[in-house]
Design a protein around this motif. Structure first.
Motif, PDB file in Angstrom:
ATOM      1  N   THR A  47      68.824  29.698  41.122  1.00 15.06           N
ATOM      2  CA  THR A  47      68.904  28.977  39.840  1.00 15.06           C
ATOM      3  C   THR A  47      69.170  29.947  38.675  1.00 15.06           C
ATOM      4  OG1 THR A  47      67.511  27.230  40.724  1.00 15.06           O
ATOM      5  CG2 THR A  47      67.738  27.304  38.340  1.00 15.06           C
ATOM      6  N   ASN A  76      63.666  15.652  36.226  1.00 11.65           N
ATOM      7  CA  ASN A  76      62.497  14.777  36.227  1.00 11.65           C
ATOM      8  C   ASN A  76      62.931  13.345  36.504  1.00 11.65           C
ATOM      9  OD1 ASN A  76      60.752  16.956  34.900  1.00 11.65           O
ATOM     10  ND2 ASN A  76      62.349  16.672  33.356  1.00 11.65           N
ATOM     11  N   ARG A  93      57.645  29.958  32.798  1.00 18.05           N
ATOM     12  CA  ARG A  93      57.561  31.272  33.453  1.00 18.05           C
ATOM     13  C   ARG A  93      57.299  31.145  34.945  1.00 18.05           C
ATOM     14  NH1 ARG A  93      51.818  33.241  30.807  1.00 18.05           N
ATOM     15  NH2 ARG A  93      50.813  31.227  30.939  1.00 18.05           N
ATOM     16  N   SER A  94      57.931  30.157  35.601  1.00 18.33           N
ATOM     17  CA  SER A  94      57.721  30.019  37.043  1.00 18.33           C
ATOM     18  C   SER A  94      58.353  31.209  37.759  1.00 18.33           C
ATOM     19  CB  SER A  94      58.353  28.721  37.558  1.00 18.33           C
ATOM     20  OG  SER A  94      59.755  28.822  37.542  1.00 18.33           O
ATOM     21  N   ILE A 104      60.243  30.962  40.269  1.00 18.38           N
ATOM     22  CA  ILE A 104      61.572  30.658  40.798  1.00 18.38           C
ATOM     23  C   ILE A 104      62.643  30.533  39.713  1.00 18.38           C
ATOM     24  CG2 ILE A 104      60.650  29.586  42.900  1.00 18.38           C
ATOM     25  CD1 ILE A 104      61.340  26.875  41.737  1.00 18.38           C
ATOM     26  N   THR A 136      72.895  25.852  41.342  1.00 16.50           N
ATOM     27  CA  THR A 136      71.893  26.430  42.249  1.00 16.50           C
ATOM     28  C   THR A 136      72.420  26.409  43.689  1.00 16.50           C
ATOM     29  OG1 THR A 136      70.111  25.721  40.804  1.00 16.50           O
ATOM     30  CG2 THR A 136      69.520  26.115  43.099  1.00 16.50           C
ATOM     31  N   GLY A 166      71.773  22.044  38.238  1.00 17.83           N
ATOM     32  CA  GLY A 166      71.520  21.675  39.642  1.00 17.83           C
ATOM     33  C   GLY A 166      72.632  22.088  40.605  1.00 17.83           C
ATOM     34  N   LEU A 190      55.640  27.177  19.586  1.00 20.86           N
ATOM     35  CA  LEU A 190      56.864  27.305  20.392  1.00 20.86           C
ATOM     36  C   LEU A 190      58.136  27.132  19.546  1.00 20.86           C
ATOM     37  CD1 LEU A 190      58.127  27.503  23.256  1.00 20.86           C
ATOM     38  CD2 LEU A 190      57.868  25.033  23.429  1.00 20.86           C
ATOM     39  N   VAL A 230      61.958  28.990  28.136  1.00 21.99           N
ATOM     40  CA  VAL A 230      60.672  28.272  28.098  1.00 21.99           C
ATOM     41  C   VAL A 230      60.297  27.924  29.540  1.00 21.99           C
ATOM     42  CG1 VAL A 230      59.344  26.442  26.992  1.00 21.99           C
ATOM     43  CG2 VAL A 230      61.439  27.268  25.902  1.00 21.99           C
ATOM     44  N   PHE A 238      61.484  16.999  26.679  1.00 20.77           N
ATOM     45  CA  PHE A 238      60.526  17.758  25.857  1.00 20.77           C
ATOM     46  C   PHE A 238      61.171  18.402  24.621  1.00 20.77           C
ATOM     47  CE2 PHE A 238      58.548  21.826  24.846  1.00 20.77           C
ATOM     48  CZ  PHE A 238      57.219  21.473  24.686  1.00 20.77           C
ATOM     49  N   HIS A 261      55.624  29.989  27.260  1.00 16.75           N
ATOM     50  CA  HIS A 261      54.823  29.244  28.250  1.00 16.75           C
ATOM     51  C   HIS A 261      53.744  28.483  27.515  1.00 16.75           C
ATOM     52  CE1 HIS A 261      52.409  32.741  27.451  1.00 16.75           C
ATOM     53  NE2 HIS A 261      53.463  33.494  27.800  1.00 16.75           N
ATOM     54  N   THR A 262      52.767  27.966  28.261  1.00 12.38           N
ATOM     55  CA  THR A 262      51.744  27.139  27.587  1.00 12.38           C
ATOM     56  C   THR A 262      50.827  27.983  26.697  1.00 12.38           C
ATOM     57  OG1 THR A 262      50.280  27.314  29.503  1.00 12.38           O
ATOM     58  CG2 THR A 262      51.681  25.369  29.392  1.00 12.38           C
ATOM     59  N   GLY A 263      50.844  29.286  26.879  1.00 10.83           N
ATOM     60  CA  GLY A 263      50.021  30.138  26.013  1.00 10.83           C
ATOM     61  C   GLY A 263      50.748  30.537  24.727  1.00 10.83           C
ATOM     62  N   ASP A 289      64.603  18.408  30.815  1.00  5.71           N
ATOM     63  CA  ASP A 289      63.503  18.768  29.907  1.00  5.71           C
ATOM     64  C   ASP A 289      63.957  18.706  28.449  1.00  5.71           C
ATOM     65  OD1 ASP A 289      61.919  19.250  32.101  1.00  5.71           O
ATOM     66  OD2 ASP A 289      62.154  21.431  32.056  1.00  5.71           O
ATOM     67  N   LYS A 319      59.039  18.875  32.025  1.00  4.88           N
ATOM     68  CA  LYS A 319      58.486  17.849  31.116  1.00  4.88           C
ATOM     69  C   LYS A 319      59.659  17.050  30.546  1.00  4.88           C
ATOM     70  CE  LYS A 319      54.181  18.994  31.169  1.00  4.88           C
ATOM     71  NZ  LYS A 319      53.553  20.223  30.700  1.00  4.88           N
ATOM     72  N   VAL A 341      67.097  23.078  32.606  1.00  2.00           N
ATOM     73  CA  VAL A 341      66.890  23.258  34.049  1.00  2.00           C
ATOM     74  C   VAL A 341      66.117  22.073  34.636  1.00  2.00           C
ATOM     75  CG1 VAL A 341      66.027  24.861  35.818  1.00  2.00           C
ATOM     76  CG2 VAL A 341      66.824  25.751  33.636  1.00  2.00           C
TER      77      VAL A 341
HETATM   78  N1  LIG Z   1      68.203  22.429  38.561  1.00  2.00           N
HETATM   79  C1  LIG Z   1      67.648  23.171  39.508  1.00  2.00           C
HETATM   80  O1  LIG Z   1      68.312  23.673  40.377  1.00  2.00           O
HETATM   81  C2  LIG Z   1      66.187  23.426  39.449  1.00  2.00           C
HETATM   82  C3  LIG Z   1      65.613  24.486  40.169  1.00  2.00           C
HETATM   83  C4  LIG Z   1      64.255  24.710  40.028  1.00  2.00           C
HETATM   84  C5  LIG Z   1      63.478  23.887  39.212  1.00  2.00           C
HETATM   85  N2  LIG Z   1      64.081  22.847  38.556  1.00  2.00           N
HETATM   86  C6  LIG Z   1      63.316  21.976  37.654  1.00  2.00           C
HETATM   87  O2  LIG Z   1      62.911  22.764  36.555  1.00  2.00           O
HETATM   88  C7  LIG Z   1      61.655  22.306  36.055  1.00  2.00           C
HETATM   89  C8  LIG Z   1      60.677  23.464  36.060  1.00  2.00           C
HETATM   90  O3  LIG Z   1      60.401  23.831  37.393  1.00  2.00           O
HETATM   91  P1  LIG Z   1      59.716  25.231  37.783  1.00  2.00           P
HETATM   92  O4  LIG Z   1      59.432  25.171  39.237  1.00  2.00           O
HETATM   93  O5  LIG Z   1      60.508  26.333  37.213  1.00  2.00           O
HETATM   94  O6  LIG Z   1      58.386  25.197  36.914  1.00  2.00           O
HETATM   95  P2  LIG Z   1      56.844  25.078  37.279  1.00  2.00           P
HETATM   96  O7  LIG Z   1      56.476  25.958  38.419  1.00  2.00           O
HETATM   97  O8  LIG Z   1      56.472  23.637  37.299  1.00  2.00           O
HETATM   98  O9  LIG Z   1      56.253  25.740  35.964  1.00  2.00           O
HETATM   99  C9  LIG Z   1      56.423  25.171  34.718  1.00  2.00           C
HETATM  100  C10 LIG Z   1      56.406  26.254  33.659  1.00  2.00           C
HETATM  101  O10 LIG Z   1      56.573  25.622  32.398  1.00  2.00           O
HETATM  102  C11 LIG Z   1      55.558  26.021  31.517  1.00  2.00           C
HETATM  103  N3  LIG Z   1      55.214  24.883  30.644  1.00  2.00           N
HETATM  104  C12 LIG Z   1      54.810  23.651  31.011  1.00  2.00           C
HETATM  105  N4  LIG Z   1      54.608  22.881  29.911  1.00  2.00           N
HETATM  106  C13 LIG Z   1      54.914  23.653  28.846  1.00  2.00           C
HETATM  107  C14 LIG Z   1      54.910  23.446  27.443  1.00  2.00           C
HETATM  108  N5  LIG Z   1      54.541  22.274  26.928  1.00  2.00           N
HETATM  109  N6  LIG Z   1      55.278  24.464  26.643  1.00  2.00           N
HETATM  110  C15 LIG Z   1      55.635  25.660  27.144  1.00  2.00           C
HETATM  111  N7  LIG Z   1      55.662  25.924  28.475  1.00  2.00           N
HETATM  112  C16 LIG Z   1      55.312  24.935  29.307  1.00  2.00           C
HETATM  113  C17 LIG Z   1      54.373  26.394  32.391  1.00  2.00           C
HETATM  114  O11 LIG Z   1      53.567  27.308  31.685  1.00  2.00           O
HETATM  115  P3  LIG Z   1      52.247  28.010  32.311  1.00  2.00           P
HETATM  116  O12 LIG Z   1      52.761  29.092  33.205  1.00  2.00           O
HETATM  117  O13 LIG Z   1      51.541  28.531  31.126  1.00  2.00           O
HETATM  118  O14 LIG Z   1      51.523  26.916  33.039  1.00  2.00           O
HETATM  119  C18 LIG Z   1      55.084  27.017  33.599  1.00  2.00           C
HETATM  120  O15 LIG Z   1      55.349  28.387  33.369  1.00  2.00           O
HETATM  121  C19 LIG Z   1      61.279  21.135  36.952  1.00  2.00           C
HETATM  122  O16 LIG Z   1      61.726  19.935  36.357  1.00  2.00           O
HETATM  123  C20 LIG Z   1      62.059  21.380  38.222  1.00  2.00           C
HETATM  124  O17 LIG Z   1      62.340  20.204  38.946  1.00  2.00           O
HETATM  125  C21 LIG Z   1      65.399  22.607  38.651  1.00  2.00           C
END
Ligand SMILES: NC(=O)c1ccc[n+]([C@@H]2O[C@H](COP(=O)([O-])OP(=O)(O)OC[C@H]3O[C@@H](n4cnc5c(N)ncnc54)[C@H](OP(=O)(O)O)[C@@H]3O)[C@@H](O)[C@H]2O)c1
Length: 294
Positions: free
Chosen positions: A141, A236, A166-167, A169, A276, A273, A199, A164, A218, A193-195, A252, A215, A233
């Motif tokens: 990704t 949802n 920090r996962s 992946i 990726t 998508g 933002l 925005v 968002f 991130h949430t900390g 998002d 989210k 990215v």
């Molecule tokens: N298009 C694609 O190929 C692809 C690939 C991967 C993922 N995705 C999508 O991308 C999205 C994110 O997935 P992910 O796996 O990367 O994330 P994730 O593991 O769910 O982590 C979410 C991240 O967002 C942060 N976060 C959540 N709410 C927030 C807010 N209100 N303000 C600031 N930061 C916030 C969290 O902070 P904390 O660390 O502080 O909790 C965490 O770092 C999902 O919708 C997923 O389906 C799409």
């Protein structure tokens, strides 16, 4: 730069290149790239993603196979299967479909994949290399996001980029990739991130915003400066009784309002998508071309 960053179009371009590469490899060295998918449990979204990736493999001439395990498989069983695939010369890439069911240690399982077959780029060894700016497999990704902007006529070099989320992946590897002193990167990166306090203060000054938080809708227009590039990215499912499936896919980012202000933006679906999947194919071809490439 184009206003809509069209992941469908650009991923099709990459798939064409991969298909040509696969044909050349077969013709010149008799090697057909092979990719193994490991799935655990019955999560419908995960199974749908794997089916989509398998179709993409077959379209470009990559052999693929799925190894499905029941929900309550042990780490030992999975590591055993990964060991067999590591030793199989016809398998060049191994992908563990995430998320794994609760109770399984994904870091331990991802670490069992040989770094040379780690086409998802999630092995700690490849993650470390990414941070060091060394050649290795890069997560699909983040690499797809990078390519999408560059191939659309944009650039990261010198830009103020706010990521925005920090996962492991998306957010973290993307930040690591963009901060490198390297062609196509060299950006100034802020990872939120949430900390993060306030933002909007960060997103409003960014040249490029990448949102990966999961989210729906968002990021709103008031969080974006006029002319910024916005990369969404998020994937949802929002309930939609009017649609055949009972839901619709949204990102998002609130596309309807942000697209009026942004200089360029990715749609969902059809943005990040498909990129990726295209990069997964490209990483698999690289693994088959030079198994010692990492
Ligand atoms: N298009 C694609 O190929 C692809 C690939 C991967 C993922 N995705 C999508 O991308 C999205 C994110 O997935 P992910 O796996 O990367 O994330 P994730 O593991 O769910 O982590 C979410 C991240 O967002 C942060 N976060 C959540 N709410 C927030 C807010 N209100 N303000 C600031 N930061 C916030 C969290 O902070 P904390 O660390 O502080 O909790 C965490 O770092 C999902 O919708 C997923 O389906 C799409």
């Amino acid at each position: 730069m184009e206003t809509i960053l069209d992941g469908k179009k650009i991923s099709a371009e990459i798939r064409r290149e991969v298909k040509e590469g696969v044909e050349t490899l077969r013709r010149e060295r008799g090697v057909v790239p092979g990719l193994a998918f490991i799935t655990v449990g019955e999560d419908p979204a995960s199974l749908a993603y794997v089916a989509m990736k398998e179709r993409a493999c077959s379209e470009v001439g990559i052999r693929s196979g799925q190894f499905s395990f029941p929900r309550f498989t042990t780490e030992k069983e999975l590591v055993g299967k990964i060991g067999d695939l590591n030793a199989d010369p016809d398998i060049h890439g191994i992908l563990i479909q995430l998320p794994l069911p609760a109770g399984l240690d994904s870091t331990a399982i991802l670490s069992a994949v040989s770094p040379e077959k780690d086409v998802d780029g999630f092995h700690p060894f490849n993650m470390g290399k990414l941070l060091l700016g060394r050649k290795g497999f890069c997560p699909c990704t983040p690499k797809g996001i990078m390519e999408l902007l560059i191939r659309s006529g944009g650039e990261w070099e010198g830009k103020d980029v706010v990521v925005v989320g920090r996962s492991n992946i998306v957010g973290k590897p993307l930040a690591a990739l963009l901060m490198q002193r390297a062609r196509g990167a060299n950006a100034t990166v802020t990872l939120c991130h949430t900390g993060t306090r306030n933002l909007s203060l960060h997103t409003r000054r960014a040249d490029i915003i990448v949102v990966a938080i999961g989210k729906p809708l968002f990021l709103t227009a008031d969080m974006v400066r006029e002319g910024a590039v916005v990369i969404d990215v998020g994937m949802n499912r929002l309930e939609d009784k009017g649609s055949e499936r009972g839901y619709r896919l949204v990102g998002d980012v609130n596309f309807a309002e942000v697209s009026r202000k942004a200089g360029a933006i990715t749609p969902v679906p059809g943005g990040v998508g498909p990129m990726t999947i295209a990069i997964l194919l490209s990483n698999t071809l690289d693994a088959a071309r030079s198994p010692q490439c990492v």
